[in-house]
Design a protein around this motif. Structure first.
Motif, PDB file in Angstrom:
ATOM      1  N   ALA A   1       0.819  -1.197   0.097  1.00 32.69           N
ATOM      2  CA  ALA A   1      -0.091  -0.052   0.074  1.00 32.69           C
ATOM      3  C   ALA A   1       0.874   1.134   0.088  1.00 32.69           C
ATOM      4  O   ALA A   1       0.326   2.283  -0.766  1.00 32.69           O
ATOM      5  CB  ALA A   1      -0.915   0.028   1.167  1.00 32.69           C
ATOM      6  N   LEU A   2       1.910   1.291   0.785  1.00 34.20           N
ATOM      7  CA  LEU A   2       2.941   2.114   0.911  1.00 34.20           C
ATOM      8  C   LEU A   2       3.793   2.454  -0.398  1.00 34.20           C
ATOM      9  O   LEU A   2       4.661   3.259  -0.581  1.00 34.20           O
ATOM     10  CB  LEU A   2       3.682   2.342   2.027  1.00 34.20           C
ATOM     11  CG  LEU A   2       2.579   2.367   3.421  1.00 34.20           C
ATOM     12  CD1 LEU A   2       3.512   2.362   4.283  1.00 34.20           C
ATOM     13  CD2 LEU A   2       1.867   3.816   3.263  1.00 34.20           C
ATOM     14  N   LEU A   3       3.934   1.371  -0.907  1.00 36.68           N
ATOM     15  CA  LEU A   3       4.962   1.189  -2.126  1.00 36.68           C
ATOM     16  C   LEU A   3       6.156   1.140  -1.731  1.00 36.68           C
ATOM     17  O   LEU A   3       7.290   1.749  -2.259  1.00 36.68           O
ATOM     18  CB  LEU A   3       4.642   2.042  -3.318  1.00 36.68           C
ATOM     19  CG  LEU A   3       3.233   1.823  -4.049  1.00 36.68           C
ATOM     20  CD1 LEU A   3       3.176   3.105  -5.234  1.00 36.68           C
ATOM     21  CD2 LEU A   3       3.475   0.571  -4.634  1.00 36.68           C
ATOM     22  N   LYS A   4       6.726   0.734  -0.526  1.00 40.96           N
ATOM     23  CA  LYS A   4       7.972   0.742   0.165  1.00 40.96           C
ATOM     24  C   LYS A   4       8.552  -0.765   0.017  1.00 40.96           C
ATOM     25  O   LYS A   4       7.726  -1.791   0.549  1.00 40.96           O
ATOM     26  CB  LYS A   4       7.909   1.197   1.238  1.00 40.96           C
ATOM     27  CG  LYS A   4       7.205   2.580   1.666  1.00 40.96           C
ATOM     28  CD  LYS A   4       8.273   3.559   1.309  1.00 40.96           C
ATOM     29  CE  LYS A   4       7.684   5.026   1.396  1.00 40.96           C
ATOM     30  NZ  LYS A   4       8.503   6.006   0.844  1.00 40.96           N
ATOM     31  N   GLY A   5       9.613  -0.909  -0.168  1.00 42.39           N
ATOM     32  CA  GLY A   5      10.434  -2.165   0.240  1.00 42.39           C
ATOM     33  C   GLY A   5      10.677  -2.998  -1.153  1.00 42.39           C
ATOM     34  O   GLY A   5      10.243  -2.288  -2.240  1.00 42.39           O
ATOM     35  N   ASP A   6      11.159  -4.044  -0.961  1.00 41.44           N
ATOM     36  CA  ASP A   6      11.411  -5.129  -2.167  1.00 41.44           C
ATOM     37  C   ASP A   6      10.210  -5.532  -3.061  1.00 41.44           C
ATOM     38  O   ASP A   6      10.155  -5.869  -3.931  1.00 41.44           O
ATOM     39  CB  ASP A   6      12.331  -6.091  -1.801  1.00 41.44           C
ATOM     40  CG  ASP A   6      13.619  -5.515  -1.287  1.00 41.44           C
ATOM     41  OD1 ASP A   6      13.992  -4.486  -1.804  1.00 41.44           O
ATOM     42  OD2 ASP A   6      14.456  -6.284  -0.395  1.00 41.44           O
TER      43      ASP A   6
ATOM     44  N   PRO B   1       7.013  -4.554  -3.356  1.00 40.18           N
ATOM     45  CA  PRO B   1       6.285  -3.761  -4.289  1.00 40.18           C
ATOM     46  C   PRO B   1       7.228  -3.473  -5.687  1.00 40.18           C
ATOM     47  O   PRO B   1       6.628  -3.609  -6.824  1.00 40.18           O
ATOM     48  CB  PRO B   1       5.927  -2.429  -3.671  1.00 40.18           C
ATOM     49  CG  PRO B   1       5.886  -2.955  -2.340  1.00 40.18           C
ATOM     50  CD  PRO B   1       7.156  -3.854  -2.031  1.00 40.18           C
ATOM     51  N   ALA B   2       8.333  -3.375  -5.453  1.00 41.91           N
ATOM     52  CA  ALA B   2       9.147  -3.369  -6.651  1.00 41.91           C
ATOM     53  C   ALA B   2       9.441  -4.619  -7.333  1.00 41.91           C
ATOM     54  O   ALA B   2       9.421  -4.327  -8.704  1.00 41.91           O
ATOM     55  CB  ALA B   2      10.603  -2.721  -6.231  1.00 41.91           C
TER      56      ALA B   2
ATOM     57  N   GLY C   1      -0.258   1.517  -9.092  1.00 42.32           N
ATOM     58  CA  GLY C   1      -1.777   1.680  -8.830  1.00 42.32           C
ATOM     59  C   GLY C   1      -2.147   0.220  -8.345  1.00 42.32           C
ATOM     60  O   GLY C   1      -2.913   0.093  -7.496  1.00 42.32           O
ATOM     61  N   PHE C   2      -1.957  -0.699  -9.123  1.00 41.31           N
ATOM     62  CA  PHE C   2      -2.528  -2.086  -9.072  1.00 41.31           C
ATOM     63  C   PHE C   2      -1.742  -2.891  -7.685  1.00 41.31           C
ATOM     64  O   PHE C   2      -2.458  -3.365  -6.823  1.00 41.31           O
ATOM     65  CB  PHE C   2      -2.301  -3.243 -10.184  1.00 41.31           C
ATOM     66  CG  PHE C   2      -3.269  -4.235 -10.032  1.00 41.31           C
ATOM     67  CD1 PHE C   2      -4.613  -4.347  -9.777  1.00 41.31           C
ATOM     68  CD2 PHE C   2      -2.314  -5.537 -10.052  1.00 41.31           C
ATOM     69  CE1 PHE C   2      -5.281  -5.432  -9.776  1.00 41.31           C
ATOM     70  CE2 PHE C   2      -3.162  -6.561  -9.954  1.00 41.31           C
ATOM     71  CZ  PHE C   2      -4.480  -6.774  -9.749  1.00 41.31           C
ATOM     72  N   VAL C   3      -0.613  -2.581  -7.532  1.00 39.98           N
ATOM     73  CA  VAL C   3       0.220  -2.935  -6.283  1.00 39.98           C
ATOM     74  C   VAL C   3      -0.370  -2.293  -5.106  1.00 39.98           C
ATOM     75  O   VAL C   3      -0.503  -2.846  -4.078  1.00 39.98           O
ATOM     76  CB  VAL C   3       1.772  -2.780  -6.445  1.00 39.98           C
ATOM     77  CG1 VAL C   3       2.459  -3.019  -5.242  1.00 39.98           C
ATOM     78  CG2 VAL C   3       2.376  -3.724  -7.495  1.00 39.98           C
TER      79      VAL C   3
END
Length: 123
Positions: free
Chosen positions: A24-29, A31-32, A43-45
């Motif tokens: 949700a925060l797009l933080k870390g490995d 989401p990447a 957006g989908f992630v």
């Protein structure tokens, strides 16, 4: 039966929140990796992460109002079926390097089914 439902709900809520918050925060490995390896949009992630976090909240509230817990667990089942499908499409179950990460949605799927069933039986 309620004690089993409560334990499963709490475990699933903790795991779902831990998995959903970074997305949700797009933080870390994670989401990447979902964006680069699977080709998912940011957006989908983020949507997946918010759905997992909302399921965690629903599972906790569902301890007091079981229909919401059943709905949250069912929503998580649907989300995890999609995750298993995406991992299968990406070939993660046949690749030893990605297999361990790809098995997490399978475990969450089984826990979510068990939580939904036990919450339903505890009503």
């Amino acid at each position: 039966m309620y004690v089993t439902a409560a334990v499963l709900s709490v475990l699933l809520a903790l795991g779902s929140l831990a998995a959903g918050a970074p997305k949700a925060l797009l933080k870390g490995d994670v989401p990447a990796a979902l964006q680069s390896h699977m080709g998912l949009s940011a957006g989908f992630v983020r949507f997946i992460g918010l759905a997992e976090a909302a399921a965690a909240v629903g599972l906790v509230i569902g301890l007091f109002w079981q229909p919401l817990g059943i709905a949250a667990a069912t929503g998580l089942v649907i989300t995890m079926i999609g995750a298993v499908g995406f991992h299968a499409k990406a070939g993660d179950y046949t690749d030893p390097a990605t297999r361990n990460n790809a098995l997490s949605p399978v475990v969450f799927l089984l826990l979510a089914v068990a939580a939904a069933v036990t919450l339903g039986l505890a009503m």
